[in-house]
Design an enzyme around this catalytic site. Structure first.
Site, PDB file in Angstrom:
ATOM      1  N   ARG A 229       0.861  -1.181   0.000  1.00 54.13           N
ATOM      2  CA  ARG A 229       0.000   0.000   0.000  1.00 54.13           C
ATOM      3  C   ARG A 229       0.900   1.233   0.000  1.00 54.13           C
ATOM      4  O   ARG A 229       1.906   1.275   0.720  1.00 54.13           O
ATOM      5  CB  ARG A 229      -0.917   0.042   1.227  1.00 54.13           C
ATOM      6  CG  ARG A 229      -2.088  -0.934   1.171  1.00 54.13           C
ATOM      7  CD  ARG A 229      -3.130  -0.562   0.091  1.00 54.13           C
ATOM      8  NE  ARG A 229      -4.245  -1.485   0.041  1.00 54.13           N
ATOM      9  CZ  ARG A 229      -4.315  -2.548  -0.770  1.00 54.13           C
ATOM     10  NH1 ARG A 229      -3.327  -2.822  -1.594  1.00 54.13           N
ATOM     11  NH2 ARG A 229      -5.380  -3.319  -0.768  1.00 54.13           N
ATOM     12  N   GLU A 258      -2.594   7.649  -4.866  1.00 56.39           N
ATOM     13  CA  GLU A 258      -2.961   7.004  -6.135  1.00 56.39           C
ATOM     14  C   GLU A 258      -4.439   7.106  -6.491  1.00 56.39           C
ATOM     15  O   GLU A 258      -4.809   6.970  -7.654  1.00 56.39           O
ATOM     16  CB  GLU A 258      -2.576   5.515  -6.113  1.00 56.39           C
ATOM     17  CG  GLU A 258      -3.451   4.658  -5.200  1.00 56.39           C
ATOM     18  CD  GLU A 258      -3.070   3.177  -5.207  1.00 56.39           C
ATOM     19  OE1 GLU A 258      -1.875   2.863  -5.153  1.00 56.39           O
ATOM     20  OE2 GLU A 258      -3.980   2.343  -5.255  1.00 56.39           O
ATOM     21  N   HIS A 290      -0.868  -0.017  -9.716  1.00 55.85           N
ATOM     22  CA  HIS A 290      -1.533  -0.994  -8.832  1.00 55.85           C
ATOM     23  C   HIS A 290      -1.980  -2.221  -9.648  1.00 55.85           C
ATOM     24  O   HIS A 290      -3.150  -2.605  -9.664  1.00 55.85           O
ATOM     25  CB  HIS A 290      -2.735  -0.357  -8.120  1.00 55.85           C
ATOM     26  CG  HIS A 290      -3.061  -1.006  -6.812  1.00 55.85           C
ATOM     27  ND1 HIS A 290      -3.328  -0.300  -5.671  1.00 55.85           N
ATOM     28  CD2 HIS A 290      -3.150  -2.315  -6.462  1.00 55.85           C
ATOM     29  CE1 HIS A 290      -3.577  -1.135  -4.675  1.00 55.85           C
ATOM     30  NE2 HIS A 290      -3.486  -2.367  -5.132  1.00 55.85           N
TER      31      HIS A 290
HETATM   32  P1  NAI Z   1      -1.177 -11.318   5.077  1.00 58.36           P
HETATM   33  O1  NAI Z   1      -2.202 -10.883   6.071  1.00 58.36           O
HETATM   34  O2  NAI Z   1      -1.116 -12.766   4.695  1.00 58.36           O
HETATM   35  O3  NAI Z   1       0.282 -10.884   5.588  1.00 58.36           O
HETATM   36  C1  NAI Z   1       0.571  -9.633   6.162  1.00 58.36           C
HETATM   37  C2  NAI Z   1       1.749  -9.807   7.097  1.00 58.36           C
HETATM   38  O4  NAI Z   1       2.106  -8.524   7.604  1.00 58.36           O
HETATM   39  C3  NAI Z   1       1.432 -10.704   8.295  1.00 58.36           C
HETATM   40  O5  NAI Z   1       2.425 -11.708   8.449  1.00 58.36           O
HETATM   41  C4  NAI Z   1       1.425  -9.733   9.467  1.00 58.36           C
HETATM   42  O6  NAI Z   1       1.850 -10.328  10.692  1.00 58.36           O
HETATM   43  C5  NAI Z   1       2.401  -8.678   8.986  1.00 58.36           C
HETATM   44  N1  NAI Z   1       2.268  -7.415   9.718  1.00 58.36           N
HETATM   45  C6  NAI Z   1       1.149  -6.876  10.274  1.00 58.36           C
HETATM   46  N2  NAI Z   1       1.458  -5.727  10.905  1.00 58.36           N
HETATM   47  C7  NAI Z   1       2.802  -5.543  10.739  1.00 58.36           C
HETATM   48  C8  NAI Z   1       3.709  -4.542  11.168  1.00 58.36           C
HETATM   49  N3  NAI Z   1       3.318  -3.503  11.939  1.00 58.36           N
HETATM   50  N4  NAI Z   1       5.007  -4.675  10.811  1.00 58.36           N
HETATM   51  C9  NAI Z   1       5.441  -5.745  10.084  1.00 58.36           C
HETATM   52  N5  NAI Z   1       4.627  -6.720   9.657  1.00 58.36           N
HETATM   53  C10 NAI Z   1       3.312  -6.621   9.979  1.00 58.36           C
HETATM   54  O7  NAI Z   1      -1.410 -10.402   3.806  1.00 58.36           O
HETATM   55  P2  NAI Z   1      -0.955 -10.676   2.305  1.00 58.36           P
HETATM   56  O8  NAI Z   1      -2.017 -11.434   1.586  1.00 58.36           O
HETATM   57  O9  NAI Z   1       0.418 -11.213   2.298  1.00 58.36           O
HETATM   58  O10 NAI Z   1      -0.975  -9.185   1.699  1.00 58.36           O
HETATM   59  C11 NAI Z   1      -0.066  -8.184   2.157  1.00 58.36           C
HETATM   60  C12 NAI Z   1      -0.508  -6.838   1.619  1.00 58.36           C
HETATM   61  O11 NAI Z   1      -0.359  -6.825   0.193  1.00 58.36           O
HETATM   62  C13 NAI Z   1      -1.995  -6.510   1.823  1.00 58.36           C
HETATM   63  O12 NAI Z   1      -2.215  -5.925   3.097  1.00 58.36           O
HETATM   64  C14 NAI Z   1      -2.284  -5.544   0.703  1.00 58.36           C
HETATM   65  O13 NAI Z   1      -2.124  -4.231   1.203  1.00 58.36           O
HETATM   66  C15 NAI Z   1      -1.224  -5.829  -0.329  1.00 58.36           C
HETATM   67  N6  NAI Z   1      -1.765  -6.299  -1.620  1.00 58.36           N
HETATM   68  C16 NAI Z   1      -1.453  -5.612  -2.768  1.00 58.36           C
HETATM   69  C17 NAI Z   1      -1.927  -6.021  -4.005  1.00 58.36           C
HETATM   70  C18 NAI Z   1      -1.572  -5.314  -5.272  1.00 58.36           C
HETATM   71  O14 NAI Z   1      -2.199  -5.568  -6.327  1.00 58.36           O
HETATM   72  N7  NAI Z   1      -0.562  -4.468  -5.300  1.00 58.36           N
HETATM   73  C19 NAI Z   1      -2.832  -7.171  -4.094  1.00 58.36           C
HETATM   74  C20 NAI Z   1      -3.061  -7.853  -2.851  1.00 58.36           C
HETATM   75  C21 NAI Z   1      -2.553  -7.407  -1.642  1.00 58.36           C
END
Ligand code: NAI
Length: 342
Positions: A229, A258, A290
């Site tokens: 993000r 964005e 994105h």
């Molecule tokens: P997920 O929930 O599986 O993993 C997120 C990880 O971040 C978890 O391991 C969590 O413990 C960790 N986390 C939470 N707070 C934190 C902090 N303060 N410091 C460090 N780590 C922390 O989520 P997933 O599926 O891996 O997605 C990650 C991000 O990718 C989403 O939140 C979304 O914003 C982004 N995304 C972007 C897309 C795009 O098209 N560019 C598409 C899909 C997701």
């Protein structure tokens, strides 16, 4: 089931239309959902939104007034919905995972493009310019990759870079000690990484986590990848770091401002956003709009899960992909007992 679908693009219609039946009626709106457009939801019991629709307190009050029962996010991130305020008013669902591979592969595609100057070579060759001057890149094998956030996407990304022979260190607020990931403190990660890739969600805590202070701790020439993000990075500080030659490059699929720019054709407009315009002008910055989620497989999975979420709720009054700010925080979490949040 009557669903108002916001911020529609042609690829959304293509992937969702397979699911339109006599029972499911979808009205596709091109506009984003926000306080100015919320009246369009009148008569719909569910809405389907994406990453840049704005569901703040004011919008939630209107949705509630118009009897909307469900907000179905067709994405995994949900920082654009005030979950706390929606609690006990409107159910919120998301697509927790549709293809971590799509996003991690895009991050790698951007990194390889940037470090091997593929974007420049492509344009040169189109012009029959076969010169190699100024195209010297660097080898990733043996370099240190710092991964922030080791959830589904972070882990898929780590598997790829390990396969490329990179050393991986990671930081996560909630480390997965059952994995064989080498966790370090955030500070150590900033200090030791040649490349840093962001895969954590945007929260109050992670807002601008890559700021001036963080960048000062980084190695000279560090490359920053953000497919998560935009507001994880303080973009002004990033730009300063690039101008000062401290940062070696940036691969950005997301940008904190964005919402009014990405996903649309602005080629006939004068770009008002000076920071974005300056970043785009940099030879060592690669920006995509994105796009990381945009594969056929991911779109199909998003449509399927979103529709399943809605069917599950309207048939059985519960949905396994419901989100609420309270979920799992308390022993007595209603979700754990009854498989629904309220
Ligand atoms: P997920 O929930 O599986 O993993 C997120 C990880 O971040 C978890 O391991 C969590 O413990 C960790 N986390 C939470 N707070 C934190 C902090 N303060 N410091 C460090 N780590 C922390 O989520 P997933 O599926 O891996 O997605 C990650 C991000 O990718 C989403 O939140 C979304 O914003 C982004 N995304 C972007 C897309 C795009 O098209 N560019 C598409 C899909 C997701």
């Amino acid at each position: 089931m009557n669903i108002a679908f916001f911020d529609t693009k042609t690829y959304d219609i293509d992937s969702f239309k397979k699911f339109i039946s006599d029972d499911i009626n979808i009205k596709f709106y091109e506009t984003k959902l926000n306080i100015d457009t919320v009246n369009l939801v009148k008569g719909f019991e569910a809405i389907c939104i994406f990453v840049n629709d704005e569901v703040n307190k004011e919008v939630i009050d209107k949705l509630y007034e118009y009897n909307v029962k469900v907000i179905a996010l067709r994405c995994s991130g949900y920082n654009n919905v005030d979950l706390k305020y929606a609690f006990k008013k409107i159910h919120v669902f998301h697509v927790p995972s549709y293809s971590p591979y799509a996003i991690s592969e895009h991050a790698i595609a951007m990194l390889l493009t940037l470090v091997r100057h593929i974007h420049k070579a492509y344009l040169r060759i189109k012009d029959f310019n076969f010169s190699l001057n100024n195209l010297t890149g660097f080898t990733l094998h043996g370099k240190t990759m710092g991964v922030i956030g080791t959830g589904k996407i972070g882990k898929a990304f780590i598997n790829i870079v390990k396969g490329m022979g990179m050393k991986v260190i990671a930081y996560d607020k909630y480390p997965d000690y059952n994995s064989n990931i080498n966790y370090v403190s955030l500070e150590k990660l900033l200090e030791e990484s040649n490349i840093i890739s962001l895969h954590c969600p945007l929260t109050k805590e992670t807002y601008h986590m890559i700021n001036k202070d963080a960048l000062e701790k980084c190695q000279k020439g560090v490359i920053i990848i953000n497919t998560s993000r935009g507001a994880l990075i303080d973009t002004e500080s990033l730009l300063e770091g690039i101008k000062e030659r401290k940062i070696g490059g940036a691969c950005l699929d997301v940008y904190e401002e964005e919402s009014d720019i990405f996903f649309t054709d602005n080629s006939e407009h004068i770009m008002d956003d000076e920071i974005l315009a300056r970043l785009i002008s940099m030879p060592n910055v690669l920006i995509t709009s994105h796009q990381a989620f945009l594969t056929t497989e991911a779109l199909e999975s998003i449509a399927q899960t979103t529709i399943n979420n809605l069917i599950s709720f309207f048939k059985f009054q519960k949905c396994e992909n419901e989100l609420c700010y309270d979920c799992g925080k308390r022993e007595e979490c209603q979700r754990k007992r009854e498989n629904k949040c309220f």
